[in-house]
Every structure is written in structure tokens, then in C-alpha cells.
Design an enzyme around this catalytic site. Structure first.
Site, short mmCIF file in Angstrom:
data_model
loop_
_atom_site.label_atom_id
_atom_site.label_comp_id
_atom_site.label_asym_id
_atom_site.label_seq_id
_atom_site.Cartn_x
_atom_site.Cartn_y
_atom_site.Cartn_z
N LYS A 22 57.78 93.97 20.34
CA LYS A 22 57.54 92.88 19.40
C LYS A 22 56.13 92.43 19.95
O LYS A 22 55.21 92.21 19.13
CB LYS A 22 58.63 91.82 19.78
N ASN A 23 56.02 92.10 21.21
CA ASN A 23 54.65 91.31 21.55
C ASN A 23 53.27 92.28 21.47
O ASN A 23 52.32 91.64 21.63
CB ASN A 23 54.77 90.69 23.07
N ARG A 93 55.47 82.19 17.34
CA ARG A 93 54.42 81.60 18.41
C ARG A 93 52.86 82.74 18.17
O ARG A 93 51.89 82.05 18.29
CB ARG A 93 54.90 82.04 19.69
N CYS A 117 59.72 80.28 20.54
CA CYS A 117 60.83 79.61 21.09
C CYS A 117 60.15 78.47 21.91
O CYS A 117 58.95 78.08 22.46
CB CYS A 117 60.81 80.82 22.29
N ARG A 122 53.85 74.10 25.10
CA ARG A 122 53.19 75.60 25.30
C ARG A 122 51.72 75.27 24.81
O ARG A 122 51.43 75.52 23.67
CB ARG A 122 53.85 76.56 24.19
N PRO A 123 50.76 74.86 25.68
CA PRO A 123 49.47 74.65 25.32
C PRO A 123 48.74 75.87 24.99
O PRO A 123 49.04 77.04 25.38
CB PRO A 123 49.02 74.12 26.72
N ILE A 124 47.59 75.64 24.05
CA ILE A 124 46.78 76.77 23.71
C ILE A 124 45.38 76.25 24.26
O ILE A 124 44.16 76.81 23.81
CB ILE A 124 46.52 77.25 22.39
N ASP A 125 45.09 75.70 25.27
CA ASP A 125 43.64 75.04 26.16
C ASP A 125 43.00 76.33 26.28
O ASP A 125 41.75 76.34 26.16
CB ASP A 125 43.95 74.15 26.84
N GLN A 126 43.66 77.28 26.82
CA GLN A 126 42.89 78.54 27.36
C GLN A 126 42.40 79.40 26.24
O GLN A 126 41.28 79.88 26.31
CB GLN A 126 43.73 79.37 28.29
N ASP A 306 60.38 87.09 30.48
CA ASP A 306 61.45 87.48 29.40
C ASP A 306 62.67 87.93 29.78
O ASP A 306 63.38 88.59 28.88
CB ASP A 306 60.47 88.19 28.08
N ARG A 398 64.50 87.59 15.83
CA ARG A 398 63.15 87.43 15.69
C ARG A 398 62.52 88.76 16.65
O ARG A 398 61.41 89.29 16.41
CB ARG A 398 62.75 86.28 16.43
N1 EPU Z 1 49.25 78.27 29.23
C1 EPU Z 1 48.48 77.55 29.33
N2 EPU Z 1 47.53 77.19 28.38
C2 EPU Z 1 47.19 78.28 27.28
C3 EPU Z 1 48.13 79.03 27.35
C4 EPU Z 1 49.18 79.38 28.38
O1 EPU Z 1 48.57 76.67 29.99
O2 EPU Z 1 46.33 78.05 26.78
C5 EPU Z 1 50.44 78.67 30.20
C6 EPU Z 1 51.83 78.52 29.37
O3 EPU Z 1 52.36 77.17 29.34
C7 EPU Z 1 52.88 79.19 30.26
C8 EPU Z 1 51.65 80.38 30.99
O4 EPU Z 1 50.49 79.83 30.71
O5 EPU Z 1 53.01 78.33 31.28
C9 EPU Z 1 51.94 81.73 30.25
O6 EPU Z 1 51.85 81.50 28.96
P1 EPU Z 1 51.19 82.73 27.93
O7 EPU Z 1 50.13 82.57 27.23
O8 EPU Z 1 51.10 83.76 28.98
O9 EPU Z 1 52.49 83.04 26.86
P2 EPU Z 1 52.08 83.45 25.42
O10 EPU Z 1 51.12 84.33 25.19
O11 EPU Z 1 52.59 82.12 24.92
C10 EPU Z 1 53.57 85.58 25.88
C11 EPU Z 1 54.82 86.36 24.80
C12 EPU Z 1 56.01 85.43 25.51
C13 EPU Z 1 56.03 85.78 27.06
C14 EPU Z 1 54.89 85.05 27.81
C15 EPU Z 1 54.93 85.50 29.32
C16 EPU Z 1 54.00 86.78 22.85
C17 EPU Z 1 54.05 86.59 21.31
N3 EPU Z 1 54.82 85.74 23.35
O12 EPU Z 1 53.74 84.17 25.12
O13 EPU Z 1 57.13 86.06 24.77
O14 EPU Z 1 57.18 84.69 27.61
O15 EPU Z 1 53.82 85.81 27.01
O16 EPU Z 1 54.84 86.87 29.44
O17 EPU Z 1 53.50 87.62 23.22
C18 EPU Z 1 59.53 86.52 24.04
O18 EPU Z 1 59.19 87.55 23.83
O19 EPU Z 1 60.65 86.30 24.43
C19 EPU Z 1 58.50 85.51 24.74
C20 EPU Z 1 58.64 84.16 24.79
#
Ligand code: EPU
Length: 429
Positions: A22-23, A93, A117, A122-126, A306, A398
Site C-alpha cells: 500500500k505505502n 494520508r 489514520c 500528524r504534522p507535515i512541517d518536515q 505498523d 483501506r
Molecule cells: N513527523 C513530523 N513532521 C513531519 C512528518 C512526520 O513531526 O513533517 C513525525 C510524525 O508525527 C511521526 C514521525 O515523524 O511521529 C514519523 O512520521 P512519518 O512521516 O514517517 O509517517 P507518514 O509518512 O505520515 C507513513 C505511513 C504510515 C506509517 C509511517 C511510519 C504512508 C501513507 N503512511 O506515514 O503507515 O505508520 O509512515 O512508518 O506511507 C499504515 O500503513 O497503517 C500507516 C499509518
């Protein structure tokens, strides 16, 4: 209403096929926006997040053709920027990849804030830090992310403050067509990042270092179409491994990359489960008691967050005290209340769950509070005595392709039932 109903207590035997990841799929699909040509994507999982990703591209003008249950062709030549409806984008997401893809192709982006989820904030600051380093101005207002790069995307050094899968993939996407070279430091190393880079390289991109924490993207003028097969889903594979361990059967899990499963395999072996690795399959069996272990979730190659809920369901069946520490998401343990309804003895203190076992799960009505939480209550239901009814199964759909059909075929008594929605009180009276 849709529910999954399980009559538990049966061991699982036979072979089960893992679908595409999926991811990886959602990122690869949305990155097709960068390609003014036809891409044929194979080994796609048939799940609602994948359908939603294609719906997003179609709403922007892409031509999408399903060639088989796992292969879809997409041509984004005539897509228009910023035309994806908010209702589609907020479904998942991964729609944040559209920001990187629109910036990469049009040097501007207008995308609704992503859904997915609920793990707390769930910030996107990075992601934004990376887009800004590449020359974009980004504003988040009124539920939309608006971005504009006056001089186009320009390669630069991007250092992430924390390891983020999404931000790493998004900057790869945004930088693929940039002027000059982008270097991402402190990049995430998940297999889906390598898959995205391999896909874009097959289209003519110049990305090196994916799978390490330093990734270099030399921008190219344009990308061409290709045929590309998505890697197998390690989380789906891990979920089936745990289902076999929980029921005490013997399952051959096909279409996997055993290397991606190493952290899961290691913990299962520590608990007394037998895992045999073949070239593209693993065989999981359990004959004796399960023993408790301590686990901490970490970015790849650590134990995946996950798999936290599914593993917690298994720890409930193990003798002794296990500690499960979560280091990625703040509120991953929302599923614990559901497992407790089924008899689990779990205490959560912040980001640590202390699990006392073994318990015998008893069937109960439970909810899939998110995608992997749904997988955990399925595992508990398979191991439980009696009839477990799971609600809110759209979360499960999903991310898991036909989980009911796949588990039925290896001996589980599991089905999906559709009942008419309850009549609202005022209409009933
Ligand atoms: N984070 C920040 N700022 C950012 C981005 C992330 O602080 O700009 C923090 C998050 O809050 C979290 C950590 O960094 O604490 C890791 O977040 P990451 O960005 O790695 O997660 P994501 O990209 O939003 C993906 C998967 C998730 C999986 C995580 C961690 C997708 C679509 N989602 O999320 O998958 O849990 O990586 O491996 O790829 C799932 O498949 O069930 C799922 C939730």
C-alpha cells in the site's frame, strides 16, 4: 452497515498470497503526475487507498485504465494543477504526495490537507521545510496547502529534523524534475522509499542512495512512461505471520521479500515461533507455548510501528510480561481498549504498553479504530473462542486486499456481513 464476523479457535493451514505494498503504491501512483506519458503499474493491491489515489489523478484529467485486478495504466499527460476535490484528498494520508508532485510538475500546488489514520497530531512541517529549501513558498490556510515556486524547483540540501517516510518520499518527488541536485540527509530508509526511487529511475530520473540516510536526486528535464511492478507489502505479510503464530497453525506466505521481514521474524523466533525463509516466501508455524518479549517500534530497519497493534494481540497470548514501546506515533495505543474487551490484560503508560499473558481471548463486539488496529482485532478474533463482530471495517479495507477471502482460504471461519443501517430514532417512531 458492514461487519467482519469471525468464529475463532481454528488453526490456519495452507498458502496465502501477499499483495503489493500500500505505502509504496500510493506514492508511486501520485508521482505519475510528473510523467507526461503512460505508466503501467503492476502488482497493485486492490484496496480503497489505491482506488482513491487513481480517483485523485482522474479528477485532475488523467486517463486511467484497469488492465487486470493488479495492473492499471495511467496517462497524466493532460492533467491540470489544483483540481483534485477536497473530499477525495481527505480520504487518505498519502494525498500529501500530491503537493510534491504538483510542485515538481507545475511549480505550484493547491491540495486539501491530508486525512488518514488518527494517531493524534500528524504534522507535515518536515515536508514543508523540504519544499521551502527547494524554492517554494508554502501556506496552510482554510484546510488547504498552497505552494508556489516562482523560479521553479531548485535542487538544494535538505536536512530532516526527524526521520519521516512521507517527507523523504515527497521531497524525492518534488526534486525529480528540479534544476540541479538535491541531497536529503537524515532520510528514512523504508523499502517503499527504494521502490519509489526505482520507479522514478525507470522513468528516467537520477536518484541514488535510496535505502540509506543520504539520498541524492539529480533533477532531469522530463520523465518518460514505463512498466513497473510494486514490491510486496511487508506489513500485510507480517500480519499473516502473526495470524499463523496466534492460531498455532502452519502458513506459507507467498510473494514476500524475506529481508524486509527480518525485524518481525526475529521477534517471532524469540517468542518461540518457527519461521523458515525461502526465496520469496516464509513458512510460519508454532507448536509450543509463546514466551513474552520486549519490543520497541523504530523506523526501518527497526520493528515497524505498523505492526505494533498486531504484535500486541500476539503478546497477549504469550506467557509472562511483555513491554511494547512505541517511538513513532503519540497515540498508537487506541486499539488497546478493543483488545481489553476481548480479555486482554494491558496497561498503557504514555508510549509503553505492558502486556500480561497468557490470556484466552473471548469473543466480543469490537471496532477497527484504525487500519492496523483492525488487523489486531482480526488476529484476536481468530484466536478467540466464540463469535467476534468487528465494526468500522472501512479502515481495514483501506489497506488489506480481500483479507476475509485470503484468511477463509487457509481455514479461518471469517466472513463479511452487510446489514441494513439501523433506522434513525425519529423515523422508527
Ligand atoms: N513527523 C513530523 N513532521 C513531519 C512528518 C512526520 O513531526 O513533517 C513525525 C510524525 O508525527 C511521526 C514521525 O515523524 O511521529 C514519523 O512520521 P512519518 O512521516 O514517517 O509517517 P507518514 O509518512 O505520515 C507513513 C505511513 C504510515 C506509517 C509511517 C511510519 C504512508 C501513507 N503512511 O506515514 O503507515 O505508520 O509512515 O512508518 O506511507 C499504515 O500503513 O497503517 C500507516 C499509518
Amino acid at each position: 452497515m458492514e461487519n467482519i464476523v469471525i468464529n475463532g479457535g481454528r488453526e490456519l493451514y495452507g498458502e496465502i498470497e501477499v499483495s503489493g505494498m500500500k505505502n509504496a503504491a500510493v506514492a508511486v501512483i501520485l508521482s505519475c503526475l510528473l510523467v507526461k506519458d503512460t505508466c503501467t503499474l503492476e502488482n497493485l493491491p486492490n484496496i480503497s487507498d489505491v482506488r482513491a489515489s487513481f480517483d485523485i489523478l482522474e479528477s485532475m484529467g488523467a486517463v486511467v485504465k484497469r488492465l487486470s485486478s493488479t495492473t492499471i495504466q495511467v496517462d497524466c499527460t493532460h492533467c491540470r494543477c489544483g483540481t483534485s476535490p477536497y473530499e477525495l484528498v481527505r480520504k487518505m494520508r498519502a494525498s500529501y504526495y500530491l503537493i510534491g508532485a504538483e510542485l515538481g510538475r507545475y511549480h505550484r500546488a493547491s491540495v486539501g490537507c491530508p486525512g488518514g489514520c488518527d494517531f493524534g497530531i500528524r504534522p507535515i512541517d518536515q515536508h514543508i521545510k523540504g519544499f521551502e529549501a527547494l524554492g517554494a513558498t508554502v501556506n496552510v490556510e482554510g484546510g488547504y496547502v498552497e505552494a508556489f515556486a516562482e523560479n521553479g524547483m531548485i535542487g538544494n540540501q535538505v536536512y530532516f529534523d526527524g526521520v519521516s517516510v512521507g517527507a523523504t518520499m515527497n521531497i524525492i518527488i518534488a526534486a525529480a524534475l528540479a534544476k540541479g541536485t538535491t541531497v536529503i540527509e537524515n532520510a528514512a530508509r523504508e523499502p517503499h522509499i527504494v521502490d519509489l526511487a526505482n520507479f522514478l529511475n525507470t522513468c528516467g530520473a537520477e536518484i541514488t542512495g535510496a535505502g540509506t540516510d543520504v539520498i541524492k536526486i539529480k533533477g532531469v528535464e522530463s520523465l518518460h512512461g514505463c512498466t513497473y511492478a510494486i514490491i510486496p507489502d511487508m506489513i500485510e505479510a507480517g500480519t499473516f505471520m502473526i495470524a499463523a503464530a496466534a492460531t498455532g497453525g502452519r502458513l506459507k506466505i507467498n510473494n514476500v521479500i524475506p529481508k524486509h521481514l527480518e525485524s518481525i521474524t526475529a521477534k517471532l523466533e524469540e517468542m518461540g515461533v518457527t519461521v523458515e525463509e525461502l526465496d520469496d516466501a516464509v513458512i510460519v508455524s508454532r507448536s509450543g507455548e509463546l514466551t513474552s518479549v520486549n519490543i520497541k517500534t523504530m523506523p526501518y530497519p527497526g520493528f515497524p510501528t505498523d505492526m505494533n497493534p498486531q504484535m500486541c494481540a500476539l503478546l497477549c497470548l504469550a506467557s509472562g510480561t511483555s513491554r511494547l514501546s512505541e517511538s513513532v506515533w503519540d497515540t498508537r495505543f487506541r486499539y488497546v481498549e478493543e483488545l481489553k474487551r476481548m480479555g486482554a490484560n494491558i496497561k498503557v503508560d504514555g508510549k509503553v504498553a505492558v502486556v500480561e499473558g497468557p490470556v484466552t481471548f473471548s469473543a466480543a463486539p469490537v471496532r477497527a479504530v484504525d487500519l492496523r488496529a483492525g488487523a489486531a482485532v482480526i488476529i484476536a478474533g481468530l484466536a478467540a473462542k466464540g463469535r467476534t463482530v468487528i465494526d468500522d471495517i472501512y479502515h481495514i479495507k483501506r489497506g488489506y486486499e480481500d483479507i476475509v477471502g485470503k484468511l477463509s482460504a487457509v481455514g479461518a471461519s471469517i466472513k463479511e456481513v452487510h446489514t441494513p443501517d439501523p433506522v434513525p430514532y425519529e423515523k422508527a417512531n
